[in-house]
Write a protein that holds these residues in place. Sequence first.
Motif, PDB file in Angstrom:
ATOM      1  N   HIS A 268      40.930  12.599  15.091  1.00  0.00           N
ATOM      2  CA  HIS A 268      41.672  12.359  16.341  1.00  0.00           C
ATOM      3  C   HIS A 268      41.075  11.185  17.086  1.00  0.00           C
ATOM      4  CE1 HIS A 268      44.216  16.155  16.682  1.00  0.00           C
ATOM      5  NE2 HIS A 268      43.522  16.326  15.549  1.00  0.00           N
ATOM      6  N   VAL A 269      39.757  11.097  17.113  1.00  0.00           N
ATOM      7  CA  VAL A 269      39.103   9.975  17.797  1.00  0.00           C
ATOM      8  C   VAL A 269      39.423   8.681  17.071  1.00  0.00           C
ATOM      9  CG1 VAL A 269      36.874   8.963  18.385  1.00  0.00           C
ATOM     10  CG2 VAL A 269      37.273  11.399  18.773  1.00  0.00           C
ATOM     11  N   ALA A 270      39.383   8.694  15.728  1.00  0.00           N
ATOM     12  CA  ALA A 270      39.691   7.479  14.968  1.00  0.00           C
ATOM     13  C   ALA A 270      41.115   7.013  15.220  1.00  0.00           C
ATOM     14  CB  ALA A 270      39.472   7.743  13.478  1.00  0.00           C
ATOM     15  N   ALA A 271      42.004   7.956  15.488  1.00  0.00           N
ATOM     16  CA  ALA A 271      43.393   7.599  15.772  1.00  0.00           C
ATOM     17  C   ALA A 271      43.576   7.122  17.203  1.00  0.00           C
ATOM     18  CB  ALA A 271      44.304   8.789  15.500  1.00  0.00           C
TER      19      ALA A 271
ATOM     20  N   SER B 228      43.375   9.174  19.742  1.00  0.00           N
ATOM     21  CA  SER B 228      43.876  10.306  20.514  1.00  0.00           C
ATOM     22  C   SER B 228      42.691  11.055  21.130  1.00  0.00           C
ATOM     23  CB  SER B 228      44.703  11.230  19.608  1.00  0.00           C
ATOM     24  OG  SER B 228      45.227  12.305  20.340  1.00  0.00           O
ATOM     25  N   PHE B 229      42.083  10.441  22.154  1.00  0.00           N
ATOM     26  CA  PHE B 229      40.878  11.005  22.739  1.00  0.00           C
ATOM     27  C   PHE B 229      41.151  12.335  23.436  1.00  0.00           C
ATOM     28  CE2 PHE B 229      38.602   6.640  23.288  1.00  0.00           C
ATOM     29  CZ  PHE B 229      38.633   6.479  21.906  1.00  0.00           C
ATOM     30  N   GLY B 230      42.358  12.424  24.027  1.00  0.00           N
ATOM     31  CA  GLY B 230      42.679  13.653  24.751  1.00  0.00           C
ATOM     32  C   GLY B 230      42.712  14.860  23.830  1.00  0.00           C
ATOM     33  N   THR B 231      43.411  14.716  22.691  1.00  0.00           N
ATOM     34  CA  THR B 231      43.466  15.844  21.753  1.00  0.00           C
ATOM     35  C   THR B 231      42.100  16.113  21.133  1.00  0.00           C
ATOM     36  OG1 THR B 231      44.123  14.336  19.975  1.00  0.00           O
ATOM     37  CG2 THR B 231      45.887  15.439  21.203  1.00  0.00           C
ATOM     38  N   ALA B 232      41.302  15.039  20.984  1.00  0.00           N
ATOM     39  CA  ALA B 232      39.952  15.238  20.446  1.00  0.00           C
ATOM     40  C   ALA B 232      39.114  16.085  21.400  1.00  0.00           C
ATOM     41  CB  ALA B 232      39.279  13.891  20.201  1.00  0.00           C
ATOM     42  N   ILE B 233      39.206  15.773  22.706  1.00  0.00           N
ATOM     43  CA  ILE B 233      38.448  16.565  23.683  1.00  0.00           C
ATOM     44  C   ILE B 233      38.952  18.000  23.693  1.00  0.00           C
ATOM     45  CG2 ILE B 233      38.040  16.867  26.159  1.00  0.00           C
ATOM     46  CD1 ILE B 233      36.318  14.750  24.944  1.00  0.00           C
ATOM     47  N   LYS B 234      40.274  18.195  23.557  1.00  0.00           N
ATOM     48  CA  LYS B 234      40.806  19.558  23.537  1.00  0.00           C
ATOM     49  C   LYS B 234      40.264  20.331  22.323  1.00  0.00           C
ATOM     50  CE  LYS B 234      45.124  22.162  23.948  1.00  0.00           C
ATOM     51  NZ  LYS B 234      44.701  23.195  23.007  1.00  0.00           N
ATOM     52  N   LEU B 235      40.241  19.649  21.154  1.00  0.00           N
ATOM     53  CA  LEU B 235      39.664  20.298  19.960  1.00  0.00           C
ATOM     54  C   LEU B 235      38.201  20.680  20.192  1.00  0.00           C
ATOM     55  CD1 LEU B 235      41.090  18.235  16.954  1.00  0.00           C
ATOM     56  CD2 LEU B 235      41.443  20.663  17.402  1.00  0.00           C
ATOM     57  N   LEU B 236      37.446  19.759  20.772  1.00  0.00           N
ATOM     58  CA  LEU B 236      36.018  20.034  21.016  1.00  0.00           C
ATOM     59  C   LEU B 236      35.846  21.136  22.057  1.00  0.00           C
ATOM     60  CD1 LEU B 236      34.575  16.392  21.041  1.00  0.00           C
ATOM     61  CD2 LEU B 236      34.418  18.085  19.219  1.00  0.00           C
ATOM     62  N   HIS B 237      36.792  21.244  22.997  1.00  0.00           N
ATOM     63  CA  HIS B 237      36.729  22.328  23.979  1.00  0.00           C
ATOM     64  C   HIS B 237      36.914  23.672  23.293  1.00  0.00           C
ATOM     65  CE1 HIS B 237      38.588  25.162  26.875  1.00  0.00           C
ATOM     66  NE2 HIS B 237      37.694  24.629  27.727  1.00  0.00           N
ATOM     67  N   ASP B 238      37.842  23.731  22.339  1.00  0.00           N
ATOM     68  CA  ASP B 238      38.109  25.001  21.670  1.00  0.00           C
ATOM     69  C   ASP B 238      37.007  25.364  20.663  1.00  0.00           C
ATOM     70  OD1 ASP B 238      40.457  25.159  23.085  1.00  0.00           O
ATOM     71  OD2 ASP B 238      41.685  24.263  21.475  1.00  0.00           O
ATOM     72  N   THR B 239      36.414  24.334  20.017  1.00  0.00           N
ATOM     73  CA  THR B 239      35.463  24.628  18.936  1.00  0.00           C
ATOM     74  C   THR B 239      34.028  24.755  19.425  1.00  0.00           C
ATOM     75  OG1 THR B 239      35.321  22.250  18.476  1.00  0.00           O
ATOM     76  CG2 THR B 239      36.864  23.552  17.157  1.00  0.00           C
ATOM     77  N   ILE B 240      33.608  23.886  20.353  1.00  0.00           N
ATOM     78  CA  ILE B 240      32.197  23.942  20.792  1.00  0.00           C
ATOM     79  C   ILE B 240      32.061  24.057  22.305  1.00  0.00           C
ATOM     80  CG2 ILE B 240      31.348  22.689  18.779  1.00  0.00           C
ATOM     81  CD1 ILE B 240      31.214  20.150  20.454  1.00  0.00           C
ATOM     82  N   GLY B 241      33.173  24.263  23.032  1.00  0.00           N
ATOM     83  CA  GLY B 241      33.089  24.553  24.464  1.00  0.00           C
ATOM     84  C   GLY B 241      32.865  23.351  25.334  1.00  0.00           C
ATOM     85  N   VAL B 242      33.322  22.153  24.945  1.00  0.00           N
ATOM     86  CA  VAL B 242      33.122  20.934  25.741  1.00  0.00           C
ATOM     87  C   VAL B 242      33.970  21.004  27.021  1.00  0.00           C
ATOM     88  CG1 VAL B 242      33.495  18.440  25.799  1.00  0.00           C
ATOM     89  CG2 VAL B 242      32.477  19.522  23.786  1.00  0.00           C
ATOM     90  N   VAL B 243      33.333  20.762  28.162  1.00  0.00           N
ATOM     91  CA  VAL B 243      34.053  20.710  29.443  1.00  0.00           C
ATOM     92  C   VAL B 243      33.799  19.392  30.157  1.00  0.00           C
ATOM     93  CG1 VAL B 243      34.114  23.217  29.775  1.00  0.00           C
ATOM     94  CG2 VAL B 243      32.132  21.911  30.581  1.00  0.00           C
ATOM     95  N   GLU B 244      32.797  18.631  29.728  1.00  0.00           N
ATOM     96  CA  GLU B 244      32.517  17.310  30.300  1.00  0.00           C
ATOM     97  C   GLU B 244      32.766  16.262  29.228  1.00  0.00           C
ATOM     98  OE1 GLU B 244      31.655  16.215  33.250  1.00  0.00           O
ATOM     99  OE2 GLU B 244      31.652  18.178  34.220  1.00  0.00           O
TER     100      GLU B 244
END
Length: 1232
Positions: A938-941, A943-959
Motif C-alpha cells: 500500500h505504501v509503495a502504491a 496509498s498511505f491512508g490505507t497503509a495506516i489503516k492496515l497498521l492500525h488493525d494489525t499492530i495498533g498504530v494510532v500515530e
Amino acid sequence: MSLLIKFESKSARVKGISFHPTRPWVLTSLHSGVIQLWDYRMCVLLEKFDEHDGPVRGICFHHDQPIFVSGGDDYKIKVWNYKQKRCIFTLLGHLDYIRTTFFHHKYPWIISASDDQTVRIWNWQSRNSIAILTGHNHYVMCAQFHPTEDLVASASLDQTVRVWDISGLRKKQMPGGGAPSRPTGGQQAELFGQPDAVVKHVLEGHDRGVNWVAFHHTNPILVSGSDDRQVKIWRYNETKAWELDSCRGHYNNVSSVIFHPNADLILSNSEDKSIRVWDMQKRTSLHVFRHENERFWVLAAHPSLNMFAAGHDNGMVVFKIQRERPAYCVSDNLVFYVKGQQIRKLDLTTNKDVALCKLRYPQPFMQPYYSLSFNPAEGTFLLTSRTHNKDLCAFELYKVASNSDGTTEAACVKSTGINALWVARNRFAVLDKAQNVSLRDLTNKELRKLENINTAVDDIFYAGTGMLLLRNDDGLQLFDVQQKIVTASVKVSKVRYVIWSKSMEFAALLSKHTLTLVNRKLEILCTQQESTRVKSGAWDDDSVFLYTTSNHIKYAINSGDCGIVRTLDLPLYILAIRGNVLYCLNRDATPVEVPIDNSDYKFKLALINKRIDEVVNMVRSANLVGQSIIGYLEKKGYPEIALHFVKDEKTRFGLAIECGNLEIALEAAKKLDEPAVWEALGETALLQGNHQIVEMSYQRTKNFEKLSFLYFVTGNTDKLVKMMKIAQARNDAHGHFQTALYTGDVEERVKVLRNCGQTSLAYLAAATHGYSAEAEELKAELESRQQPIPPVDPNARLLVPPPPVARLEENWPLLASARGTFDAQLLGLGGQSAPTNVGGVKPAAAAFAVMDDDDGDVGNEAWGDDEYLVGEDGELDVDEGEGPVDGDEEGGWDVDDDLALPDVTDDQGGDDDEEVVPNPAPAVSSEWPNVSRLAADHVAAGSFGTAIKLLHDTIGVVEAAPFKDVFVKAYAASRLSHRGWGGLGPAGPVSIHPVRNFQEDKNHLPVAAFKLSQLAKKLQKAYQMTTNGKFGDAVEKLREILLSVPLIVVSSKQEVAEAEQLITITREYLAALLLETYRKDLPKTNLEDAKRNAELAAYFTHFELQPMHRILTLRSAINTFFKMKQMKTCASLCKRLLELAPKPEVAAQIRKVLTAAEKDNTDAHQLTYDEHNPFVVCSRQFVPLYRGRPLCKCPYCGASYSEGLEGEVCNVCQVAEVGKNVLGLRISTLKS
C-alpha cells in the motif's frame, strides 16, 4: 613400640620372600607350592605362579631384569619372566630339597643351597651349573653371595658357617677375568686344574644347626641364626674369622637374620613367634615385636627402602620399624623441620635453608620426633616424641635465641606428655597419659586443666587461637579454651592430622585411608576414600586441598571433585603451595620442589564458580586433555565444552549427539561413515525436525522403508515416485507396494499384487477403485484358474492418501532458545545472547549479534566516568539513500498529487460535439492496494491512508507522523524512471515498477523497499553508537529500524521469526536507552535522588542487551553502588559481570571490587530493587513490574507498562496504542 605394619597377606605358610628393587612388589613362596606376587602399596594380589610340585622355599627378584628365580622341594630351580607370566626355563642338578636361591648382584649367576649338602652356582644365561661347593655334611639351609666381593657364605645343620672364595670362578667364567698373575701358577692350573671355589673360613660356635647367614653390606661381618636360639656376629679378614658376640633372647629356633641396610641394627625372627631388633654395637635387644599365633620362618629387607617383610605360618607381613615422616610445621612463608640433631628453617620466598639450633636430646633411630609446633611470637618450639608405651611419650620446649645457629644448643625443658601444641601467644596445651588436657605457660608451669570435657581424649590438634580439636573414639570436638565449651563436633574416626587453610575457614582431616574436608563449624564438605595411605597435604590460595598418598599427589575441592595431579615414586610431605610449585620434604628431611600442572583443578574450580572468562581462556589454550576431563564435563552437563577437547571423531560424535549439535555430529559422521553412526544421527535429527539430515542418514544406511515414509510426511511426491522405481529395480515387492500406497497409484498397486501372485487382492483393488478393464481381465484370469471371485463391497472406503497441502522444504521449526552461558564464547560468536532457532540456519538473525565483541572501545560520553572505560570520538557513516528522495523531505505526505486519479469532468469543458481526448490507462501501482493486504504494498502504491489503516488493525498504530520518513523512502524505492523516446522526438520520463512476483501471470506486486539484511546492518551501526555512548543517535537509528520492520516483505516462517526477533532486540535497546537517558537527566541534590539514580542503574542491567553492552551497564551500576556503600548488591553485580567473560584486565579490576565488597557484605540504604525476583521495567514510569503483577503491553514492540496506562501511546515505538487488541504483524506473503 609396635610394628608399623604396611601390608598383611593371608595365605599358606610363607617360606621365602623377595622385594622388587624398584616397584612396590613383593614375592612370596608358599609351603603349598604357589608363588604369589603382591603389590604391598595397593594391597592387591597381582599374579600367581603355580608349577612347582611341593613347597617352594627359595625366591629372589633379579635386580634389573624382569625375571625371578625359585627353588622348591621338587629339586627344581625355575627362572620366571613376570612380564610374560611364565617359567622360561628349569635348572636341574640338585638331589634333594632346595632351601634358598639368590641372584648375584653383578654376574648372571644364581646360587642355591640344598638338602643334598651342596651349594651350586648356576649361569642363568647359559642355563647350566658352573660350580658345586661341597664340604658340608648336613643340609645346607642358606647360601648367599657377598654384596661386593668374591665371597659366598653358607649355613648348614652341621652347626657350621662356611665362607667360600669364588674369585677363581669369576676369573674362569667372566670375560677378561684374567689368568693368574704368575706364569708358574698358570702352568700348574693347566696341569691339575684350578679350583673354582675354595673354603676360606669355617665358623664354628653354634651348638645346633644353623638356619641362616647374611653378609653385612659394607663391613667384613657376618650374622647367623641357629636352632640353638642364638644370633651370632662374626668378623673375618683375609686370614681368619672369629666370633664377635652372641645375641640371646629368642626362646626357640632362630629362622632368619639380616642386617639393617641403613643403621647398626640386626633383625631376626624365630619360631618363638617374635621379631627382634638388636643393637649391633651393644649386642642388646632393643625391641621385640610379637605375633600371637604364628611362627616366623623368613625375613627380607628392601634393597633401598626402609621396608621389611616377614613370613609366618599364615601369611606375610610387610612392616617398618621406625616412622619416616619428618617433624615439621609451617608459619606463613617459613618452614621449620627437624633433621638429624638440628631444627632447621626454610624460607619459601628466598629458598634459604639454615640451621636454627642443635637439639639437646636427639631421639634414637627407632623413635624419631612425632610433631613440631612453633610459636612465632616467642620464637619457641614444642617437639613431641611418641612411643607405643604412653609412659615414655614426652615433649621438649625449646627457646631459640635470635643469634642461634646450628651448633648452638637451645634452652630446653623436657616433660612427659602424649602431645603438646600452642594455643595462644604464651600458652600451650598438653595431653598427658591420663587423657587430661592442661594449659601451661612458657616455663612449662601447669596453669589449669581443661574442664567440661565429657569424653576421653586420645589426641589434640590446633584449631586457631584459643581453640582446640579434641579427638575421641567418636570423632572430633571443637573446644573453646576460654569459654570451656564444645562449640562443634564431627564424626570422623581416627583422624591423624588436621590441616587448616590460611584463612582458617576450612580444614582437612587426614585419617589412614580417608580425607575429609570440613568448614569452621566442622560441617563435612566432602569425603574421599583412598586405597593407599594419605600422607600429608596443604591448601592453595583458591581453597583447593592438595595432598599426597603413598604414590600420588592429588587434589580435592570442597564441592566434592577430586583428581590426580601427578604420580610419585616415593612418598613426599607437602609443606606449602606457591603457584605451580609444591614445596615438600622427603623422608630424609630434605626440602624438594615439585613442579605440578594445576590446570585440571583450576579448570574445574572455574567451572564450579562460574568464572566463565577463565573457562574460556583455558578452553582456548587447550592445555587440558584426556578422558577424565571429558568425562567430568559430561557428568557436570557441559558436553558442548567437552567437544573442544576431543580429537577422536567417535567421541566427538557422541558428545555432539548428547548436546544436540547436529553440525558437528554430521561432520564427524561423514568422517566415520559407519551405519551405526548414521542411524544415531538420523534419530537425533528426527527429534530436532531436521529432515534434511534425516534424509541423508537414511540414504547412507539404505533404509528405504523409512526414507519413503519421510518423503511421504514431507510431501515430496517426486522423490516418492523415484523410491517406487528403486523398489521395483530391487525386486522389493513390499517396498514397491507401500510406496505405491503413499503415492496413491492404484494401477501400480494392482500390478504389484498381480506380479506377486495375489490375483484376488489385485482384482479387489482394481474393482474397488473403479478400474473396470483391469478388473475384468483379472476376473477372467481367476475364472480360468477356477478360483473364487471375491465379492466387492459397494461401501468400501478407498485407500487413497490425501494430497500434500504444501511440500516441506525447510526444516521443521523449533522453539527459540537462548544460547547457553558458555556457547557463544566457545563458538567464537562474540557473545551472542539473542534467541536463536535451534532447528535451522538463520543467516539474517546471525547478523543481529554485535560484530565486534571488543568492549574496550567504549565512549565515556554517556557510560559514565569509569576510569577503565576508553572513549572514542568519531562520526558514523550514513548509508546512501537513507535520506528523503528527490529533495523535499516534507513532500512525502503530498505524493497523492502524483498518483493516477479517476476520470473527472473538466470544469471548462466544451459541448458534446467537441473532440474529446481519451483517458490514459490506470497506473500499474493503482492495482497494488486491491490485491495485497501488506502495508508495504500500500505504501509503495502511494496509498498511505490505507497503509495506516492496515497498521492500525494489525499492530495498533494510532500515530502516523513517525512513519513519514520511512513511507517516503518505501514509496520512492518502488519505482524507477528514465527518459524515453516517442516518435522522432524525445519524450518525458518513463516510470518503471520492479515487481517481486514476475513469474506469475497477474497480480504483480512491487519489490519491497526494506530487507532484513539491510536492517541488520543498521542494527550494527546502532550497536556501535551505543558502545560509543551516543545514546541519542542510537535511539534515532533504532526507531528507524523499528518503524521499517512493518514495511518489509518475507516469504518464509523463518524470516517472520527473524523479523520478530529484530523487533525484540530493538525494543530492548530502546527501552534501556530511554531509561538511561531519563536517569542522567534526574537531579542529584539529595539522598532520595541518589537512591532513585541507583535503582535506575540497577534496572538498566536487566535489559536483554548484547554481552558487551551488558558488561557496560554492569560496570556503570557497580560504580554507582560502590560509591553509595551498597556493598551486598555491588558484590552481586560483580558476580554477574564476571559470568559474562569480560577482558582479563576488566575481570581483574572487578574481582578487586568484589573482594572489597564482600568484606562489608551489607547495603547502607533500602532500595526498591529485588534482583532475585524476575521483573520487567515500565517504559514510562521506569519502575519494576515483578512477575505476577498486572501489566499491559504495546501491541507492536511489546514494551511493558504499568496497569492503568492502557490507551496511551507507546514511549518506545511512539506509534502504537498500549493495551490495544490487534491482529498481529503481517509481513509475510504466505497464506494463513
